[in-house]
Design a protein around this motif. Structure first.
Motif, PDB file in Angstrom:
ATOM      1  N   ALA A 119     -18.588  22.990 -14.517  1.00 52.41           N
ATOM      2  CA  ALA A 119     -19.948  22.626 -14.275  1.00 52.41           C
ATOM      3  C   ALA A 119     -19.935  21.939 -12.868  1.00 52.41           C
ATOM      4  CB  ALA A 119     -20.824  21.980 -15.120  1.00 52.41           C
ATOM      5  N   VAL A 120     -20.930  22.125 -12.063  1.00 53.03           N
ATOM      6  CA  VAL A 120     -21.198  21.424 -10.599  1.00 53.03           C
ATOM      7  C   VAL A 120     -22.746  21.082 -10.711  1.00 53.03           C
ATOM      8  CG1 VAL A 120     -21.169  21.435  -8.216  1.00 53.03           C
ATOM      9  CG2 VAL A 120     -19.494  22.755  -9.882  1.00 53.03           C
ATOM     10  N   ASP A 121     -22.943  19.784 -10.917  1.00 51.45           N
ATOM     11  CA  ASP A 121     -24.319  19.209 -10.680  1.00 51.45           C
ATOM     12  C   ASP A 121     -24.310  18.587  -9.580  1.00 51.45           C
ATOM     13  OD1 ASP A 121     -25.099  19.696 -13.554  1.00 51.45           O
ATOM     14  OD2 ASP A 121     -23.762  18.148 -13.986  1.00 51.45           O
ATOM     15  N   VAL A 122     -25.467  19.151  -8.477  1.00 53.93           N
ATOM     16  CA  VAL A 122     -25.935  18.233  -7.613  1.00 53.93           C
ATOM     17  C   VAL A 122     -27.114  17.863  -7.883  1.00 53.93           C
ATOM     18  CG1 VAL A 122     -26.394  18.941  -5.045  1.00 53.93           C
ATOM     19  CG2 VAL A 122     -24.627  20.217  -6.359  1.00 53.93           C
ATOM     20  N   SER A 123     -27.333  16.569  -7.216  1.00 50.58           N
ATOM     21  CA  SER A 123     -28.799  15.843  -7.493  1.00 50.58           C
ATOM     22  C   SER A 123     -29.826  16.406  -6.775  1.00 50.58           C
ATOM     23  CB  SER A 123     -28.578  14.506  -7.395  1.00 50.58           C
ATOM     24  OG  SER A 123     -28.372  14.259  -5.899  1.00 50.58           O
ATOM     25  N   ASP A 124     -31.234  16.255  -6.872  1.00 53.09           N
ATOM     26  CA  ASP A 124     -32.090  16.988  -6.131  1.00 53.09           C
ATOM     27  C   ASP A 124     -32.250  16.565  -4.806  1.00 53.09           C
ATOM     28  OD1 ASP A 124     -33.009  18.362  -8.541  1.00 53.09           O
ATOM     29  OD2 ASP A 124     -34.311  17.080  -9.234  1.00 53.09           O
ATOM     30  N   ASP A 125     -31.989  15.002  -4.612  1.00 55.56           N
ATOM     31  CA  ASP A 125     -31.861  14.590  -3.451  1.00 55.56           C
ATOM     32  C   ASP A 125     -30.615  14.736  -2.593  1.00 55.56           C
ATOM     33  OD1 ASP A 125     -30.345  12.785  -4.568  1.00 55.56           O
ATOM     34  OD2 ASP A 125     -31.487  11.132  -4.093  1.00 55.56           O
ATOM     35  N   ARG A 126     -29.777  15.586  -3.249  1.00 58.28           N
ATOM     36  CA  ARG A 126     -28.332  15.853  -2.595  1.00 58.28           C
ATOM     37  C   ARG A 126     -27.507  14.706  -2.195  1.00 58.28           C
ATOM     38  NH1 ARG A 126     -32.090  19.920  -0.154  1.00 58.28           N
ATOM     39  NH2 ARG A 126     -31.735  21.641  -1.243  1.00 58.28           N
ATOM     40  N   ALA A 128     -25.698  13.060  -4.801  1.00 54.87           N
ATOM     41  CA  ALA A 128     -24.605  13.042  -5.599  1.00 54.87           C
ATOM     42  C   ALA A 128     -24.352  14.495  -6.237  1.00 54.87           C
ATOM     43  CB  ALA A 128     -25.126  12.228  -6.789  1.00 54.87           C
ATOM     44  N   ILE A 129     -22.860  14.454  -6.148  1.00 54.53           N
ATOM     45  CA  ILE A 129     -22.375  15.871  -6.679  1.00 54.53           C
ATOM     46  C   ILE A 129     -21.126  15.595  -7.768  1.00 54.53           C
ATOM     47  CG2 ILE A 129     -20.787  17.835  -6.123  1.00 54.53           C
ATOM     48  CD1 ILE A 129     -21.509  17.247  -3.105  1.00 54.53           C
ATOM     49  N   THR A 130     -21.589  15.962  -8.994  1.00 51.02           N
ATOM     50  CA  THR A 130     -20.642  15.739 -10.212  1.00 51.02           C
ATOM     51  C   THR A 130     -19.818  17.138 -10.758  1.00 51.02           C
ATOM     52  OG1 THR A 130     -21.805  13.827 -10.831  1.00 51.02           O
ATOM     53  CG2 THR A 130     -20.354  14.795 -12.471  1.00 51.02           C
ATOM     54  N   VAL A 131     -18.582  17.132 -10.281  1.00 51.88           N
ATOM     55  CA  VAL A 131     -18.019  18.337 -10.920  1.00 51.88           C
ATOM     56  C   VAL A 131     -17.155  18.052 -12.081  1.00 51.88           C
ATOM     57  CG1 VAL A 131     -16.012  19.901 -10.255  1.00 51.88           C
ATOM     58  CG2 VAL A 131     -17.235  18.806  -8.407  1.00 51.88           C
ATOM     59  N   THR A 132     -17.400  18.833 -13.336  1.00 55.28           N
ATOM     60  CA  THR A 132     -16.883  18.566 -14.589  1.00 55.28           C
ATOM     61  C   THR A 132     -15.984  19.640 -14.726  1.00 55.28           C
ATOM     62  OG1 THR A 132     -18.939  18.044 -15.375  1.00 55.28           O
ATOM     63  CG2 THR A 132     -17.068  18.864 -17.260  1.00 55.28           C
ATOM     64  N   ALA A 133     -14.541  19.175 -14.670  1.00 50.66           N
ATOM     65  CA  ALA A 133     -13.461  20.188 -14.488  1.00 50.66           C
ATOM     66  C   ALA A 133     -12.245  19.676 -15.270  1.00 50.66           C
ATOM     67  CB  ALA A 133     -13.122  20.189 -13.024  1.00 50.66           C
ATOM     68  N   ARG A 134     -11.143  20.493 -15.121  1.00 51.17           N
ATOM     69  CA  ARG A 134      -9.760  20.307 -15.858  1.00 51.17           C
ATOM     70  C   ARG A 134      -8.774  19.921 -14.933  1.00 51.17           C
ATOM     71  NH1 ARG A 134     -11.155  22.284 -20.826  1.00 51.17           N
ATOM     72  NH2 ARG A 134     -13.184  23.731 -20.642  1.00 51.17           N
ATOM     73  N   PRO A 135      -7.743  19.463 -15.447  1.00 49.48           N
ATOM     74  CA  PRO A 135      -6.789  19.062 -14.669  1.00 49.48           C
ATOM     75  C   PRO A 135      -6.182  20.314 -13.692  1.00 49.48           C
ATOM     76  CG  PRO A 135      -6.265  17.988 -16.622  1.00 49.48           C
ATOM     77  CD  PRO A 135      -7.536  18.870 -16.691  1.00 49.48           C
TER      78      PRO A 135
END
Length: 218
Positions: A119-126, A128-135
């Motif tokens: 998953a890639v979550d970008v906040s509405d105000d841009r 914050a970016i959070t990448v849910t990933a594997r090694p």
């Protein structure tokens, strides 16, 4: 003998003559001057030196490309210290915003489609970016490029929106455990992720990990 039709025609001719004579000779009247077209609204956007570095652009590169209308995407570019200020028409600015919104959507979709990212979550105000990933993210150069372009797109859109700064927080979260394994507040920090960093974060959270690979820096 004057017929009715002839009388009507004569009366019409006489009336026309009288109307033509009543005011004497008329000078031709100049048409009213046309109202000038209103000047198109313009918007100036400051691009900080820190953002230019993120984009691997020098101040001179930007000035050469955009100053004095050299490029149809902007009206002008001027330097102010290490920053660059670009001036756009309202239409040009809207076109740039559409371009980077599309880039953000495309690069986000591209990253999520990769096996290494859930998953890639970008906040509405841009901010914050959070990448849910594997090694395995650390082995995928294309995934790193996707994330880089997401950060660049967020920066452009924040600046175009009049935010005045492009700073954001980028973070990696381990897909299996939910542990945050790396994060950085840009532009003050650089985001670096590697198997070692991933392993250390998981170990600190009580999840042993022993694989190694070269680091990706951003």
């Amino acid at each position: 003998m004057l017929t009715r039709r002839s009388a009507i025609a004569l009366s019409g001719a006489l009336l026309a003559a009288l109307c033509g004579c009543a005011g004497g000779a008329h000078e031709p009247v100049d048409p009213e001057p046309a109202e000038p077209e209103p000047a198109e609204e313009t918007v100036s956007v400051r691009f900080p030196a820190s953002f230019l570095r993120l984009c691997a652009l020098s101040r001179e590169d930007v000035l050469e490309q955009y100053a004095d209308g050299a490029n149809e995407d902007a009206l002008d570019a001027v330097a102010e210290g290490d920053d660059v200020i670009l001036t756009f028409t309202a239409g040009q600015l809207e076109a740039q915003e559409r371009k980077w919104e599309e880039t953000l959507a495309e690069e986000t979709a591209s990253l999520v489609e990769r096996d290494c990212a859930d998953a890639v979550d970008v906040s509405d105000d841009r901010r914050a970016i959070t990448v849910t990933a594997r090694p395995c993210f650390t082995d995928d150069n294309d995934a790193a490029t996707d994330l880089y372009m997401i950060m660049v797109a967020c920066g452009y859109l924040r600046l175009f929106d009049g935010q005045g700064d492009w700073g954001l927080r980028a973070a990696f979260v381990d897909a299996d455990t939910g542990v945050e394994v790396a994060a950085a507040d840009m532009p003050g920090e650089g985001l670096t992720i590697s198997r070692d960093i991933w392993a250390d974060a998981l170990s600190a959270a009580g999840v042993p990990y022993h694989e190694h690979a070269p680091a990706h820096g951003m």
